[in-house]
Design a protein around this motif. Structure first.
Motif, PDB file in Angstrom:
ATOM      1  N   THR A 195       0.855   6.525   0.254  1.00  0.00           N
ATOM      2  CA  THR A 195       0.014   5.846  -0.731  1.00  0.00           C
ATOM      3  C   THR A 195      -0.528   4.541  -0.174  1.00  0.00           C
ATOM      4  N   SER A 201      -4.463   3.491   0.469  1.00  0.00           N
ATOM      5  CA  SER A 201      -5.063   2.282  -0.091  1.00  0.00           C
ATOM      6  C   SER A 201      -5.741   1.458   1.000  1.00  0.00           C
ATOM      7  N   PRO A 225      -2.354   1.151  -6.966  1.00  0.00           N
ATOM      8  CA  PRO A 225      -2.057   2.564  -7.246  1.00  0.00           C
ATOM      9  C   PRO A 225      -0.758   2.678  -8.033  1.00  0.00           C
ATOM     10  N   ARG A 267      -4.315   7.840 -10.803  1.00  0.00           N
ATOM     11  CA  ARG A 267      -4.505   8.979  -9.898  1.00  0.00           C
ATOM     12  C   ARG A 267      -4.005  10.301 -10.500  1.00  0.00           C
ATOM     13  N   ASP A 296      -8.566   8.178  -8.688  1.00  0.00           N
ATOM     14  CA  ASP A 296      -8.126   8.003  -7.298  1.00  0.00           C
ATOM     15  C   ASP A 296      -9.274   7.519  -6.422  1.00  0.00           C
TER      16      ASP A 296
END
Length: 445
Positions: A216, A220, A261, A292, A385
């Motif tokens: 993740t 990002s 996120p 997301r 997302d």
């Protein structure tokens, strides 16, 4: 005789519930179509979903009621196997092919033939007529090849440079850079030092909250790096490298935008971190919370402050914050015209609603706070997302597919990112009435 409770229950059953949000064919919540009809509360439980009454939320925004597509007697069965003659294809199997080199070559060929014809007519056509028909055809073919060969070879070289990779949906200067020129984000080694502050304030710098999940966090970083490249190519913004932020220990006042996120295992934040986040938002900072989850993060009537430790991941993060009331982006919101004219805000997924701070009356506390922040929403919530749609590899090629719209959807995702950045940096500048004629002209075009 009927009691007051019976009268109230009867009145409630006769209440007409208008559709608020309905499910589309992909299972995402959308605004109701014009054909959707209201239903009374008494008949809602017996109503079967149809084109007139699509599944979704009905009733007031604060406390809607659900018309489910699956009932107590619904039986879910697996789809039958496909016949041997059927072919299975994914959404991203077929991609668009750029026709610019071929069309440009054809246009130049026709232009050159026209020039030759004009020259021949002006010279009396003697030299041209002296050649035999076969020779004239060969001469024209050779000239056309001389003009078309450089363009066709350049296109072939580009395809050979990245075999098997999908073309980018639009031309950008950074796509011609050699491999290995992607932005490499280097996080300062020591948090809270002067060196970190200087690195974050030397240029406009965007931060992303470290989630603890390596995949993740990498997405990002790659997503913000890809967005930075597009900002340099399309706007006057020249941002610095994106910086990973430990939301509990690091200072966040340096960043105008934080991308956050939201993981499924998100935990309740300590009081000190909540106070820091609250001060950051009230002093003009913007946080993009990205669940997301393809449209499931914030449905109509969802209470962010509810749930506590047993609530959704978004509720666990935001439940104790002093948040303003949120609403879907209105059609007249500055975010729809801060740079590009937009009506939807897709990311890797398309279908989730984008939520912003709701407009408040001028005499309310929320109205005064928004006015101090130049009309910029301190919170943006999405489920599409964004970072995955913006992420590019070292060869400046997209990493993740965009569903269901393919590369055209990726372009709109990049435009969404640009609009958010320009909205955060310029505030309600585009809300000024002086821009209305230019915007109407662009809409007409």
């Amino acid at each position: 005789e009927k009691t007051s409770d019976d009268a109230a229950a009867s009145s409630e059953q006769s209440t007409v519930l208008a559709p608020v949000q309905v499910l589309d064919g992909f299972g995402a919540l959308r605004s109701p179509p014009p054909t959707a009809q209201a239903v009374t509360a008494a008949k809602l439980g017996d109503t079967r979903p149809s084109a007139d009454h699509p599944p979704g939320y009905y009733g007031p925004q604060a406390s809607p009621r659900a018309l489910n597509i699956i009932g107590p007697k619904t039986v879910l069965r697996p789809l039958p196997s496909l016949p041997a003659s059927a072919e299975r294809r994914s959404y991203t199997a077929q991609v668009s092919q750029p026709l610019k080199p071929q069309l440009l070559s054809t246009a130049l060929m026709l232009l050159f033939i026209d020039v030759l014809a004009v020259v021949a007519l002006q010279a009396g056509g003697f030299a041209w007529r002296s050649l035999r028909p076969v020779a004239r055809g060969v001469a024209t073919f050779v000239v056309v090849c001389l003009f078309a060969a450089p363009m066709m070879s350049r296109d072939a070289a580009a395809q050979a440079q990245a075999p098997g990779q999908r073309p980018f949906p639009f031309d950008l200067p950074f796509l011609s850079q050699p491999p290995g020129t992607a932005v490499q984000t280097v996080r300062p080694p020591v948090a809270g030092t002067d060196a970190r502050a200087l690195a974050a304030t030397a240029k406009v710098t965007f931060g992303y909250v470290l989630s603890g999940d390596p995949q993740t966090d990498t997405t990002s970083r790659q997503g913000l790096a890809g967005l930075n490249k597009l900002l340099v190519a399309k706007t006057a913004v020249d941002p610095g490298d994106a910086v990973g932020v430990d939301i509990v220990n690091d200072e966040i006042a340096f960043f105008p935008i934080l991308y956050w996120p939201v993981l499924a295992n998100a935990r309740v934040l300590p009081d000190a971190a909540l106070a820091k986040i609250d001060a950051y938002m009230k002093q003009g900072g913007m946080i993009i919370f990205d669940t997301r989850d393809y449209g499931l993060g914030l449905p109509s009537g969802f209470n962010v402050q509810g749930g506590g430790a047993n609530g959704t991941p978004l509720q666990r993060l935001l439940g104790r914050l002093d948040l303003p009331r949120l609403e879907p982006v209105p059609e007249t919101h500055v975010l729809t015209k801060s740079f590009f004219l937009m009506r939807s805000f897709p990311g890797r997924w398309d279908g989730g609603q984008l939520w912003v701070e709701a407009d408040a009356p001028e005499n309310s506390a929320q109205g005064r706070r928004a006015k101090r922040s130049d009309g910029v929403s301190s919170v943006i919530v999405t489920s599409n997302d964004f970072a995955a749609a913006w992420a590019l590899d070292e060869s400046n090629r997209p990493i993740y597919p965009t569903v269901p719209g393919g590369e055209a959807q990726r372009e709109m995702a990049f435009r969404t990112g640009i609009n958010i950045v320009m909205y955060a940096l310029t505030g309600n500048y585009k809300a000024d009435q002086v821009h209305i004629p230019a915007l109407l002209e662009r809409i007409g075009q």
